[in-house]
Design an enzyme around this catalytic site. Structure first.
Site, mmCIF file in Angstrom:
data_model
loop_
_atom_site.group_PDB
_atom_site.id
_atom_site.type_symbol
_atom_site.label_atom_id
_atom_site.label_comp_id
_atom_site.label_asym_id
_atom_site.label_seq_id
_atom_site.Cartn_x
_atom_site.Cartn_y
_atom_site.Cartn_z
ATOM 1 N N CYS A 1 13.752 10.521 7.239
ATOM 2 C CA CYS A 1 13.850 9.903 8.497
ATOM 3 C C CYS A 1 15.139 10.009 9.058
ATOM 4 O O CYS A 1 15.330 10.233 10.407
ATOM 5 C CB CYS A 1 13.255 8.302 8.513
ATOM 6 S SG CYS A 1 13.966 7.660 7.339
ATOM 7 N N VAL B 1 1.829 6.006 14.317
ATOM 8 C CA VAL B 1 1.146 4.769 13.446
ATOM 9 C C VAL B 1 1.805 3.449 13.749
ATOM 10 O O VAL B 1 1.120 2.399 13.876
ATOM 11 C CB VAL B 1 1.171 5.347 11.890
ATOM 12 C CG1 VAL B 1 0.272 4.135 11.205
ATOM 13 C CG2 VAL B 1 0.088 6.446 11.998
ATOM 14 N N GLY B 2 3.200 3.317 13.777
ATOM 15 C CA GLY B 2 3.999 2.414 13.849
ATOM 16 C C GLY B 2 3.488 1.544 15.293
ATOM 17 O O GLY B 2 3.345 0.335 15.171
ATOM 18 N N GLU C 1 10.015 0.681 10.704
ATOM 19 C CA GLU C 1 11.035 1.793 10.301
ATOM 20 C C GLU C 1 10.394 3.217 10.718
ATOM 21 O O GLU C 1 9.299 3.659 9.630
ATOM 22 C CB GLU C 1 11.530 1.782 8.814
ATOM 23 C CG GLU C 1 12.128 0.568 8.392
ATOM 24 C CD GLU C 1 13.503 0.315 9.031
ATOM 25 O OE1 GLU C 1 14.076 0.998 9.848
ATOM 26 O OE2 GLU C 1 14.212 -0.776 8.756
ATOM 27 N N LYS D 1 0.633 -1.236 0.089
ATOM 28 C CA LYS D 1 -0.057 0.007 -0.046
ATOM 29 C C LYS D 1 0.835 1.208 -0.042
ATOM 30 O O LYS D 1 1.670 1.399 0.866
ATOM 31 C CB LYS D 1 -0.929 0.010 1.192
ATOM 32 C CG LYS D 1 -1.968 1.182 1.248
ATOM 33 C CD LYS D 1 -2.585 1.595 2.296
ATOM 34 C CE LYS D 1 -1.930 2.787 3.222
ATOM 35 N NZ LYS D 1 -1.903 3.991 2.386
ATOM 36 N N GLU E 1 10.566 15.515 15.884
ATOM 37 C CA GLU E 1 11.037 15.248 14.414
ATOM 38 C C GLU E 1 10.132 16.330 13.695
ATOM 39 O O GLU E 1 8.766 16.017 13.461
ATOM 40 C CB GLU E 1 10.676 14.083 13.793
ATOM 41 C CG GLU E 1 10.906 13.740 12.433
ATOM 42 C CD GLU E 1 10.507 12.355 12.081
ATOM 43 O OE1 GLU E 1 9.472 11.753 12.055
ATOM 44 O OE2 GLU E 1 11.590 11.492 11.187
HETATM 45 P P1 NAD Z 1 2.245 7.772 8.476
HETATM 46 O O1 NAD Z 1 2.412 6.824 9.552
HETATM 47 O O2 NAD Z 1 1.049 8.848 8.334
HETATM 48 O O3 NAD Z 1 1.993 7.112 7.079
HETATM 49 C C1 NAD Z 1 2.834 6.076 6.676
HETATM 50 C C2 NAD Z 1 1.816 4.897 5.789
HETATM 51 O O4 NAD Z 1 1.129 4.304 6.883
HETATM 52 C C3 NAD Z 1 0.927 5.595 4.777
HETATM 53 O O5 NAD Z 1 0.991 4.860 3.908
HETATM 54 C C4 NAD Z 1 -0.440 5.489 5.534
HETATM 55 O O6 NAD Z 1 -1.289 5.589 4.508
HETATM 56 C C5 NAD Z 1 -0.408 4.417 6.406
HETATM 57 N N1 NAD Z 1 -1.160 4.408 7.738
HETATM 58 C C6 NAD Z 1 -1.809 5.532 8.290
HETATM 59 N N2 NAD Z 1 -2.438 5.147 9.209
HETATM 60 C C7 NAD Z 1 -2.465 3.884 9.180
HETATM 61 C C8 NAD Z 1 -3.196 2.881 10.027
HETATM 62 N N3 NAD Z 1 -3.832 3.244 11.158
HETATM 63 N N4 NAD Z 1 -2.977 1.547 9.919
HETATM 64 C C9 NAD Z 1 -2.199 1.120 8.739
HETATM 65 N N5 NAD Z 1 -1.682 2.144 8.031
HETATM 66 C C10 NAD Z 1 -1.710 3.385 8.151
HETATM 67 O O7 NAD Z 1 3.803 8.626 7.690
HETATM 68 P P2 NAD Z 1 3.856 9.669 7.090
HETATM 69 O O8 NAD Z 1 3.708 11.124 7.334
HETATM 70 O O9 NAD Z 1 3.542 9.141 5.534
HETATM 71 O O10 NAD Z 1 5.504 9.456 6.931
HETATM 72 C C11 NAD Z 1 6.357 10.199 7.473
HETATM 73 C C12 NAD Z 1 7.013 9.381 8.691
HETATM 74 O O11 NAD Z 1 7.700 8.366 8.196
HETATM 75 C C13 NAD Z 1 8.134 10.238 9.570
HETATM 76 O O12 NAD Z 1 7.909 10.113 10.795
HETATM 77 C C14 NAD Z 1 9.364 9.558 9.290
HETATM 78 O O13 NAD Z 1 10.541 9.788 9.907
HETATM 79 C C15 NAD Z 1 8.919 8.162 8.912
HETATM 80 N N6 NAD Z 1 9.869 7.611 8.112
HETATM 81 C C16 NAD Z 1 10.830 6.569 8.536
HETATM 82 C C17 NAD Z 1 11.623 5.923 8.010
HETATM 83 C C18 NAD Z 1 12.689 4.814 8.175
HETATM 84 O O14 NAD Z 1 13.005 4.133 7.549
HETATM 85 N N7 NAD Z 1 12.773 4.561 9.530
HETATM 86 C C19 NAD Z 1 11.756 6.112 6.271
HETATM 87 C C20 NAD Z 1 10.958 7.195 5.798
HETATM 88 C C21 NAD Z 1 9.846 7.871 6.773
#
Ligand code: NAD
Length: 452
Positions: A264, A212-213, A230, A155, A356
């Protein structure tokens, strides 16, 4: 019912495409089709699976410019970044194409028989991708997962689905069987959540926000579902007085403002030894002014816009709380622009030092000695990456071992190579991606004892 999402070019705020979003029924159908495709993919001879992944890599290679152009338009990435990102998908596929024939088990000495271990695929793997690096993060998941014999449902983020959709088509063009890699655009709260709750999805590989993680990890606990996370970061760039200060100051902007700081691994905290602080800051100012912030359709652009109006508002709210020491420029217009901005901080409790920001903002703070630098660097819930600038090899090694983060570089800012492991300490994540062991993290380890 299928809804339609309007994809926006963040450099101009104009619509570029309409993408139908899957609902629950479509997500279930895709997961069930992936489960039905699994036995044949698992049973495929390793050399054939490897050949298909190599062919997929070749097809991606033939479409690097097309994929890059999509990312320039959809995510506001610079051409240089976008070409690297498409090439990274190709390279990951080629690298993990070596895995099917090398997923070795072990033979362990035991009495009374023969003991051997096998790596076996999990089944359907659900990969959830954020908007900041749509192509690489997709590839870091699907290349090793497919190599290990799993089928994949993926997704993309709502804001950036276009390259993932195209990669799904290219997989079919390359000859991957139907439903081995399925891209399902949709909402996180619908399709993403379904990866967590559907019992046929055996692992969730999530990259995104820490918030969300955590929710995904809690959800996966219900079925003891495997999970890789991640998450966010607040990484430190530590500059010692014995370093080449000119080189450290010249490179620091690119370690945080690349991808407009939506990275990130962004080194969003710069720690500078007090005796070199003034010199570093005075050299940083022209380096920041020199970052070419331009519409990414211009090949010479080094930094583009933020991904959305919402992200711009979130970053601007941090800047409104502080005094900006100095900043670069933006081209203006309707896009979601924020200039690269530098803030000096005295108090480690300041919000801009702790949270962040995920935008082109860096906070700079002085430190007294090596122990103080490590203490400040580790005073965060995150631990993803970081850099250390020093000409003292022993200090470089001590500090690299002292900083609690998964990816450190000494006298450079590199952190991601597909053939080395990547991931976070503390609340930056769980598990590792990339590197030689990634296929194992998409496998179960089975032990079999054969009695004489
Ligand atoms: P987000 O958590 O809002 O969304 C990430 C993904 O999760 C999207 O595809 C979103 O649709 C999905 N999602 C949202 N809610 C969900 C739920 N309840 N259940 C399952 N999936 C869901 O994050 P974002 O704003 O898209 O990305 C930015 C964040 O990602 C930053 O915090 C960044 O640090 C982190 N990031 C981490 C890494 C790493 O490798 N550690 C890499 C890139 C980004």
């Amino acid at each position: 019912m299928t809804e339609v999402f309007t994809v926006i070019n963040p450099a101009t705020a104009r619509a570029v495409a309409e993408v139908p979003e899957a609902g629950l029924a479509e997500a279930d159908a895709a997961i069930e089709a992936a489960a039905a495709a699994f036995p044949a993919w698992k049973a495929m001879p390793p050399g054939e699976r490897a050949a298909l992944l190599r062919r997929f890599a070749a097809v991606v290679d033939a479409h690097v410019d097309e994929l890059a152009e999509l990312e320039v338009r959809n995510a506001g990435h610079t051409w240089g970044n976008a070409r690297w990102e498409a090439g990274n998908v190709r390279d990951c596929l080629n690298y993990y194409a070596g895995a099917p024939e090398r997923l070795f088990g072990r033979q362990i000495p035991v009495a009374g028989g023969l003991d051997v271990t096998f790596y076996e695929p999990l089944g359907v793997v659900g990969i959830i991708v954020p908007w900041n690096f749509p192509m690489p993060i997709a590839g870091w998941g699907f290349a090793p997962a497919l190599a290990a014999g799993n089928t994949v449902v993926l997704k993309p983020a709502e804001l950036t689905p276009l390259t993932a959709i195209r990669l799904g088509e290219l997989a079919i063009d390359a000859g991957l069987p139907e439903h081995v890699l399925t891209v399902i655009p949709g909402k996180g709260s619908v399709v993403g959540e379904r990866f967590v709750t559907h019992p046929l999805v055996r692992k969730v590989c999530f990259t995104g926000s820490t918030e969300v993680g955590k929710r995904i990890m809690r959800g996966c606990a219900d079925q003891v579902k495997r999970v890789t996370l991640e998450l966010g970061g607040k990484s430190a760039n530590i500059v010692f007085a014995d370093a080449d200060i000119a080189a450290a100051a010249a490179s620091a902007p690119y370690a945080v403002f690349d991808n407009a700081g939506q990275d990130c691994c962004a080194r969003s905290r710069i720690l500078v030894e007090r005796s070199a602080y003034d010199e570093f800051v005075s050299r940083l100012e022209p380096a920041v002014a020199g970052v070419k912030v331009l519409d990414p359709s211009d090949e010479s652009s080094e930094m583009g816009p933020l991904i959305s109006a919402q992200q711009k508002a979130s970053v601007t709210a941090y800047l409104d709380e502080v005094e900006v020491a100095f900043a670069g420029s933006t081209p203006g217009g309707d896009g979601f622009w924020v200039p690269p901005s530098v803030v000096t901080v005295e108090d480690p409790a300041a919000r801009i030092w702790r949270e962040e920001v995920f935008g082109p903002v860096v906070a700079v703070m002085p430190f007294d000695d090596e122990a103080h630098a490590i203490e400040l660097a580790n005073d965060t819930e995150y631990g993803l990456s970081g850099s250390i600038f020093t000409n003292d090899l022993g200090r470089g090694m001590r500090v690299a071992r002292g900083v609690e983060a998964g990816n450190l570089s000494v006298n450079s800012h590199s952190s991601v190579r597909y053939w080395t492991p990547f991931g976070g300490y503390k609340q930056s994540g769980l598990g590792r991606e990339l590197g030689p062991d990634a296929p194992q993290s998409f496998s179960e380890l089975k032990n079999v004892f054969f009695a004489h």
